[in-house]
Design a protein around this motif. Sequence first.
Motif, PDB file in Angstrom:
ATOM      1  N   LEU A   1      -9.048  10.259  -1.215  1.00 38.13           N
ATOM      2  CA  LEU A   1      -9.200   9.970   0.206  1.00 38.13           C
ATOM      3  C   LEU A   1      -9.450  11.248   1.003  1.00 38.13           C
ATOM      4  O   LEU A   1     -10.026  11.197   2.091  1.00 38.13           O
ATOM      5  N   LEU A   2      -9.011  12.387   0.454  1.00 36.38           N
ATOM      6  CA  LEU A   2      -9.289  13.666   1.118  1.00 36.38           C
ATOM      7  C   LEU A   2     -10.783  13.961   1.143  1.00 36.38           C
ATOM      8  O   LEU A   2     -11.280  14.640   2.044  1.00 36.38           O
TER       9      LEU A   2
ATOM     10  N   ALA B   1       0.921   3.926   1.386  1.00 38.22           N
ATOM     11  CA  ALA B   1       1.117   4.926   2.435  1.00 38.22           C
ATOM     12  C   ALA B   1      -0.126   5.797   2.600  1.00 38.22           C
ATOM     13  O   ALA B   1      -0.520   6.130   3.723  1.00 38.22           O
ATOM     14  N   ALA B   2      -0.756   6.170   1.486  1.00 40.45           N
ATOM     15  CA  ALA B   2      -1.971   6.981   1.549  1.00 40.45           C
ATOM     16  C   ALA B   2      -3.110   6.204   2.209  1.00 40.45           C
ATOM     17  O   ALA B   2      -3.846   6.743   3.043  1.00 40.45           O
ATOM     18  N   LEU B   3      -3.252   4.937   1.854  1.00 42.94           N
ATOM     19  CA  LEU B   3      -4.284   4.107   2.479  1.00 42.94           C
ATOM     20  C   LEU B   3      -4.004   3.906   3.961  1.00 42.94           C
ATOM     21  O   LEU B   3      -4.933   3.892   4.783  1.00 42.94           O
ATOM     22  N   LEU B   4      -2.737   3.765   4.321  1.00 41.12           N
ATOM     23  CA  LEU B   4      -2.366   3.623   5.723  1.00 41.12           C
ATOM     24  C   LEU B   4      -2.734   4.881   6.505  1.00 41.12           C
ATOM     25  O   LEU B   4      -3.292   4.806   7.609  1.00 41.12           O
ATOM     26  N   ALA B   5      -2.441   6.048   5.941  1.00 41.84           N
ATOM     27  CA  ALA B   5      -2.782   7.308   6.614  1.00 41.84           C
ATOM     28  C   ALA B   5      -4.289   7.426   6.811  1.00 41.84           C
ATOM     29  O   ALA B   5      -4.764   7.875   7.860  1.00 41.84           O
TER      30      ALA B   5
ATOM     31  N   LEU C   1     -11.271   1.968  -3.999  1.00 41.45           N
ATOM     32  CA  LEU C   1     -11.169   3.152  -4.851  1.00 41.45           C
ATOM     33  C   LEU C   1      -9.745   3.372  -5.352  1.00 41.45           C
ATOM     34  O   LEU C   1      -9.512   3.612  -6.546  1.00 41.45           O
ATOM     35  N   VAL C   2      -8.782   3.266  -4.448  1.00 37.17           N
ATOM     36  CA  VAL C   2      -7.394   3.577  -4.808  1.00 37.17           C
ATOM     37  C   VAL C   2      -6.710   2.382  -5.461  1.00 37.17           C
ATOM     38  O   VAL C   2      -5.961   2.534  -6.436  1.00 37.17           O
TER      39      VAL C   2
ATOM     40  N   LEU D   1      -0.825  14.965   4.648  1.00 38.06           N
ATOM     41  CA  LEU D   1      -0.783  15.098   3.190  1.00 38.06           C
ATOM     42  C   LEU D   1       0.620  15.475   2.721  1.00 38.06           C
ATOM     43  O   LEU D   1       1.133  14.919   1.733  1.00 38.06           O
ATOM     44  N   ALA D   2       1.262  16.395   3.425  1.00 37.95           N
ATOM     45  CA  ALA D   2       2.625  16.790   3.068  1.00 37.95           C
ATOM     46  C   ALA D   2       3.591  15.617   3.222  1.00 37.95           C
ATOM     47  O   ALA D   2       4.514  15.442   2.410  1.00 37.95           O
TER      48      ALA D   2
END
Length: 297
Positions: free
Chosen positions: A32-33, A178-182, A21-22, A78-79
């Motif tokens: 992802l949220l 970084a978002a995918l890692l989280a 998706l990303v 998220l922050a």
Amino acid sequence: MLRILYAPLFCFGLIGLATWLVGYRQLSPLWLLALLPVAILLSLLAERLAPYQPSWNRPHGDGPSDLLHALVNEALNLASLAAIPLLAGLLPTPALWPLHWPLWLQLLLAIAAADLGITLMHWLSHRSALLWRLHAVHHSAPRLYGFNGLMKHPLHQLLEASAGVLPLVLLGLPQDIAALLAFAIAVQLLLQHGNVDMRIGALRHLFAWAPLHRFHHLRYGRAGDVNFALFFSFWDRLLGTAFYRADYRLGDQDVGIGDRPNYPRDYLAQLLEPFRASAPSAVTPQTPAALRSIQQP
């Protein structure tokens, strides 16, 4: 079939979908949220269909606090993601990150590198009295189910995230990776603590899923100082902390902090507890004889 396929399908399916998706559909990482609640619901559903311990599906006075932990900690994640461009501007970030690699390979590199930092911080948290005070909030859980993975003191989560992700940011980690890692970390935490009777077979030699990680939550003093890894179980082999017993089934009597059976259940009380001078309220229970011999996973 569910017991055999659950762990690999949950892990690779959700992380693969997020990457598609990303990375390949070029959707915003904010999607992802929406995918994380789907992961949580799938985890809860599997726990009802094939529970490891049926009693762990029932609240132990921990439901509201666990929900608050999850909401607060994911908001902090998220922050942190939003702060990555700011950190990149403030800190010297040489262009060392392999942006020319395929996206999935960049994510695999990020997972492996972050896993090492998080694992070492986790290991240190069991050896430093100061860090243990913060980490004890996580170990105070009276049962193991998916939400336990998201139950952490926010200061300890910050320390673990810094140990795992900050070195990658300094190397130029892109925000989408970084978002995918989280997201991958959240999925793995759900798998590690899930109350699903998963049968992972030889995959335990590579992945630190629930059949291994449950032993980390043993309440018998130092008996739980095993299986620290987040993603890959070979880190524990290198640390000499790998432990597995296929013939021992954990129950309510095995989980928690042995000398602190009355650890607070309220969310705010758990946030304050590391800063109070609280003495042990019970004698540490003896390790069952069946757990005294170590068997490498």
